[in-house]
Scaffold this active site. Structure first.
Site, PDB file in Angstrom:
ATOM      1  N   THR A 601      43.766  43.892  47.526  1.00  0.00           N
ATOM      2  CA  THR A 601      42.773  44.558  46.677  1.00  0.00           C
ATOM      3  C   THR A 601      41.392  43.911  46.827  1.00  0.00           C
ATOM      4  O   THR A 601      40.371  44.563  46.629  1.00  0.00           O
ATOM      5  CB  THR A 601      43.214  44.553  45.202  1.00  0.00           C
ATOM      6  OG1 THR A 601      43.601  43.231  44.834  1.00  0.00           O
ATOM      7  CG2 THR A 601      44.381  45.503  44.981  1.00  0.00           C
ATOM      8  N   GLU A 671      31.101  42.929  43.623  1.00  0.00           N
ATOM      9  CA  GLU A 671      29.746  43.403  43.900  1.00  0.00           C
ATOM     10  C   GLU A 671      29.140  42.876  45.187  1.00  0.00           C
ATOM     11  O   GLU A 671      28.285  43.533  45.784  1.00  0.00           O
ATOM     12  CB  GLU A 671      28.838  43.053  42.704  1.00  0.00           C
ATOM     13  CG  GLU A 671      29.253  43.805  41.464  1.00  0.00           C
ATOM     14  CD  GLU A 671      28.546  43.324  40.229  1.00  0.00           C
ATOM     15  OE1 GLU A 671      27.586  43.979  39.814  1.00  0.00           O
ATOM     16  OE2 GLU A 671      28.954  42.286  39.666  1.00  0.00           O
TER      17      GLU A 671
HETATM   18 MO1  MOS Z   1      28.846  46.061  37.253  1.00  0.00          MO
HETATM   19  S1  MOS Z   1      26.993  46.664  37.691  1.00  0.00           S
HETATM   20  O1  MOS Z   1      28.929  44.491  37.288  1.00  0.00           O
HETATM   21  O2  MOS Z   1      29.365  46.736  35.887  1.00  0.00           O
END
Ligand code: MOS
Length: 713
Positions: A601, A671
C-alpha cells in the site's frame, strides 16, 4: 484466560514491513463496505442543494411555495428558517465557510442558498430545480495574479508560518556569479476524490448520530457540536469507509451541516450528497499560486541566495493561505534565505489543503529554478543539489532527525540511468517526438499530532484496538493492525482494529501525511501499557481489560528537531514537434520516508502521488471565468485528471531511513509522491525542447514556445 501467551520470551516475526492486501479489500470489492452515501437507514429523507448563480451580492427572494407543493417535499430550508448556528467555529480558527444558510449574503458562485428535503432523492432534485431564487448582484473580483493590488501579508497563526529572512539577500545576489530570477505560476487545482462528499444525520436516543465522508471524525464531531451548541458527548460521527479525500474531507463541509440541520428540523434521518459539480464549489481546492524565485550562486554552484516570494488567494469567508515556501525553508543551504507569502481575498469559494499543500506548487517553482540555475552554471542538476545539502535546517537552524535526500538522488540516478546524460536541450529525436529527461528533489514534513488509542484484552485471548483513525483508501486500517500485532506480540488473527468513530476519543485526522505515524505511536503506547498490565494479571474478566495510550505528553517531551521525508523524482518525456503534446514515458521516484509499514500500500500511495503530480504537470487547471465568477470547467468532463492512457511506466521505491524521532519510525508517505513531479516533468520538457515551462499545466500551446507555435501554424 491466562496471559502467559502474550509475554513469551521469543517475539514473533514482525508483520510491519511485510506486504499485505487491505483487510477490508474483500468487503470493498464485493460492495459489502458501505460508504456514507449508501448506508441504509429506516425512514431516510434526502436533501438536495440549491446553490447561488452569482458571485457576490444578496438574495432578494426565494419563492418556496411551488417547490413545497411538489410530490414528496418535506421542507425547504433557507436563511429565513434554517436552524441558527454558533458563530466562530472552525478547526483552524473561526471559519465563516461553515455558516450555511445564516444570512442573505452570497460570497461566491456555488454558495448554498437552500436545501430541499423530500422522501426520495429524485423528488428533492426535481423540487430544487423548481426553486426560483433572485439576487441583488454586486461587483465581484475572482481574477488572481501575483501582482494583484490587494495582496497582503497574513498574520502568522494557524498554518501560516512567519516569513523568513536570514542574511542579506540583495548583497548575496549582487555578489553571485550566476543569478536566476524568474516567475512561476500554478492554477486552481481540484482534489476530485472518487467518492462525492455525503453525510447521513439522525437523532438517536438524544444524540446527533452521523455517518459522514471525512478524514477525521473526532475533530469534525467536536466542531459539529460547537456549531449546533450541543454538548460534545451528544454528537457521534463515523466514517468507516471513505473513497478518497486528498484534503477535501479534512474539515467539516456544507453537506454535513445541512444534513444535521434537516435531521434536526424534521426529526428524521436525512442524507445529503454533493454532486460532482457542487464539489467544485463547496469542498475546497488548491488555490492558484504565483512565485518569484531568485537564486544566486558562486561559479562552483554554492548557493548564496534563495529568495522565494509566493502569492496566492483566499475567499472572503476564510483566510486559508497556501504555504508555498515550505520546501524553500528546508531544502538547500544558502548564505541568505528569504521566504515570504502574500495572499489576496477574492470572491471565490474557500480554498483548502490539497495533497502536499504548499509543497506541490512551491516545489514546482523552486525545483524548476534550480534546474535553470544548473543550466546556467553548466552543472549537473543532481550535483547542484548535492553541493547545497544543508547540515541543519536552513530556516530554523534546528537539526534534522534524519535526512537521506542524497541517497534518494543517487539511487534514483542509478536506477533511472542518469549517468552520461547529455545536458544540451533539444538534441534527441525519436520520430516526431523530441525526448528529454529531468529530475527534481522532493520533501514533505513528517509531523506528529497527539492521538489516543485503546486496546482491550478480551477474555477469549483476542485483542480489540479502537482508534479514531480514518482510512481514506490508503490502507491505514491494515497498517494499524500490523503495528498493533507487533506491539502486542500477538498472532494477527487475534487482533481486530476498529477505526473512524468519534466515540473512540481524540485522534488526528488522515492528513498532513501524519495519520499512520501519529496513530501508530498511540497504538504502540497503548500496547506497551497493556502488556505491562497483563504481566501482573492472572485472569482476564468477562468485560476484558482495556487500557488507553495517549501521546500528547510524549510528543511535547521531545527535543525540537526538523523531521521530514525526502525523495528524488525522475522523468522522461516526449514532446510532439507538430502538436506540442507532451507524453510522459517514464517516472521514477526514490524516497526516504522512515519505516515502511506495508510495502504494497506504500508503493500504491507513492505511485498515486506521482500520478497526481503528472496530472498537475500536464492536465489540471480550474479555469475561472472573470465575468460569471464561476469555473468554466467545473466538472470531470472539463477538468482533466490523468487517466490510464496518460500514465506511463511508474516506479516508486525507497532507501533505508532509520529515524526514531517518532518511536514508530514512520514518516508518512501519503503526500511526498506528488512533490517535485511537476518540476521533474517540466525540466524534462525543457531538456526535450529547449523551451522552459514556468506555468502549469504544460499545455500544448506552451510546449514549443511562442515562436515554434507561430511557425507551426
Ligand atoms: Mo491532506 S492535503 O494531508 O489532507
Amino acid at each position: 484466560m491466562t496471559t502467559g501467551t502474550t509475554t513469551t520470551a521469543t517475539p514473533r516475526t514482525p508483520v510491519v514491513g511485510t506486504a499485505s492486501t487491505r483487510i477490508e479489500g474483500l468487503a470493498k470489492v464485493t460492495g459489502a463496505a458501505r460508504y456514507a452515501g449508501e448506508v441504509p437507514f429506516e425512514d431516510l429523507a434526502y436533501g438536495w442543494l440549491v446553490t447561488s448563480t452569482v458571485a457576490r451580492g444578496r438574495i432578494r427572494s426565494i419563492d418556496t411555495e411551488p417547490a413545497l407543493a411538489m410530490p414528496g417535499v418535506l421542507t425547504v430550508l433557507d436563511h429565513r428558517n434554517a436552524p441558527r448556528l454558533a458563530p466562530d467555529v472552525g478547526m483552524m480558527g473561526p471559519d465563516a465557510t461553515l455558516q450555511i444558510l445564516q444570512d442573505d449574503k452570497v460570497p461566491h458562485v456555488g454558495w448554498v442558498v437552500a436545501l430541499v428535503v423530500a422522501t426520495t432523492l429524485e423528488q428533492a432534485r426535481a423540487a430544487a430545480g423548481a426553486l426560483v431564487v433572485t439576487y441583488d448582484e454586486e461587483p465581484h473580483d475572482v481574477v488572481f495574479s501575483g501582482h494583484h493590488p490587494g495582496l497582503y501579508t497574513p498574520v502568522p497563526g494557524g498554518l501560516t508560518g512567519p516569513d523568513v529572512e536570514k542574511g542579506d539577500i540583495e548583497a548575496e545576489l549582487a555578489g553571485s556569479a550566476v543569478v536566476v530570477d524568474e516567475e512561476f505560476t500554478t492554477p486552481e487545482e481540484y482534489h476530485s476524490a472518487m467518492e462525492p462528499h455525503a453525510a447521513v444525520a439522525r437523532w438517536d436516543a438524544g444524540r446527533l448520530d452521523v455517518v459522514d465522508s471525512n478524514q477525521g471524525s473526532y475533530a469534525i464531531a467536536q466542531d459539529l457540536a460547537k456549531l449546533f451548541s450541543l454538548d460534545a458527548t451528544s454528537v457521534r460521527v463515523r466514517s468507516e469507509h471513505v473513497g478518497g479525500a486528498f484534503g477535501s474531507k479534512g474539515l467539516m463541509r456544507p453537506h454535513l451541516v445541512l444534513a444535521a440541520m434537516a435531521a434536526t428540523t424534521l426529526d428524521r434521518p436525512v442524507r445529503v450528497t454533493l454532486t460532482r459539480r457542487q464539489m467544485f464549489a463547496l469542498v475546497g481546492f488548491r488555490p492558484a499560486t504565483a512565485h518569484r524565485i531568485r537564486l544566486g550562486a558562486d561559479a562552483d554552484g554554492r548557493l548564496r541566495a534563495l529568495d522565494h516570494e509566493a502569492s496566492t488567494f483566499t475567499s472572503q469567508l476564510s483566510e486559508y493561505v497556501e504555504q508555498s515556501t515550505r520546501s524553500s525553508r528546508v531544502m538547500y543551504a544558502t548564505d541568505a534565505l528569504r521566504a515570504r507569502t502574500k495572499v489576496v481575498r477574492l470572491d471565490t469559494p474557500t480554498p483548502t489543503f490539497m495533497r502536499a499543500p504548499g509543497l506541490a506548487p512551491g516545489s514546482f517553482a523552486v525545483e524548476s529554478a534550480m534546474d535553470e540555475l544548473a543550466v546556467k552554471l553548466g552543472m549537473d542538476p543532481i550535483a547542484l543539489r548535492v553541493r547545497n545539502e544543508p547540515a541543519v535546517a536552513p530556516a530554523s537552524g534546528l537539526p534534522f532527525s534524519s535526512r537521506e535526500l542524497i541517497a534518494c538522488l543517487e539511487e534514483g540516478a542509478r536506477r533511472f540511468g542518469w549517468a552520461g546524460r547529455d545536458p544540451r536541450p533539444g538534441m534527441r529525436r525519436d520520430g516526431r517526438w523530441l525526448v528529454g529527461t529531468g529530475m527534481a528533489a522532493a520533501t514533505h514534513s513528517a509531523g506528529i499530532a497527539p492521538s489516543s488509542a485503546s486496546i482491550t484484552a478480551e477474555a477469549d485471548g483476542t485483542f480489540t484496538v479502537r482508534i479514531g483513525a480514518t482510512d481514506v483508501g490508503t490502507g491505514a486500517r491494515t497498517a494499524l493492525k500490523h503495528i498493533a500485532v507487533d506491539a502486542l506480540d500477538a498472532p494477527p488473527e487475534a487482533v481486530r482494529v476498529e477505526i473512524a468513530d468519534s466515540d473512540f476519543g481524540p485522534a488526528f485526522l488522515a492528513g498532513g501525511s501524519m495519520g499512520t505515524g501519529s496513530w501508530g505511536w498511540a497504538v504502540i503506547e497503548a500496547a506497551s501499557k497493556l502488556r505491562e498490565r497483563l504481566a501482573f494479571t492472572d485472569e482476564i474478566p468477562g468485560e476484558g481489560i482495556t487500557v488507553r495510550g495517549e501521546t500528547s505528553e510524549l510528543i511535547k517531551a521531545r527535543e525540537p528537531k526538523e523531521c521530514h521525508g525526502y525523495g528524488g523524482q525522475f522523468a522522461e518525456v516526449a514532446v510532439d514537434v507538430a502538436s506540442g503534446e507532451v507524453r510522459v514515458r517514464r517516472l521514477l521516484g526514490i524516497y526516504a520516508v522512515g519505516r515502511v509499514v506495508n510495502p504494497l500500500t506504500a508503493r500504491s500511495q507513492l505511485i498515486g502521488g506521482m500520478i497526481m503530480g503528472l496530472s498537475m504537470a500536464l492536465h489540471e487547471e480550474g479555469v475561472r471565468d472573470a465575468v460569471s465568477g464561476g469555473l468554466v470547467n467545473g466538472d470531470l468532463a472539463g477538468y482533466h485528471v490523468a487517466s490510464n492512457a496518460d500514465v506511463p511506466a511508474i516506479e516508486a521505491d525507497w532507501v533505508e531511513d532509520v529515524d526514531t524521532y517518532n518511536p514508530s519510525g514512520i514518516k508518512g508517505l501519503g503526500e511526498i509522491g506528488i512533490v517535485g513531479v511537476a518540476a521533474a516533468i517540466a525540466n524534462a520538457a525543457y531538456h526535450a525542447t529547449g523551451v522552459r515551462q514556468r506555468a502549469l499545466p504544460i499545455r500544448l500551446d506552451r510546449t514549443l514556445g511562442a515562436e515554434a507555435g507561430a511557425a507551426a501554424s
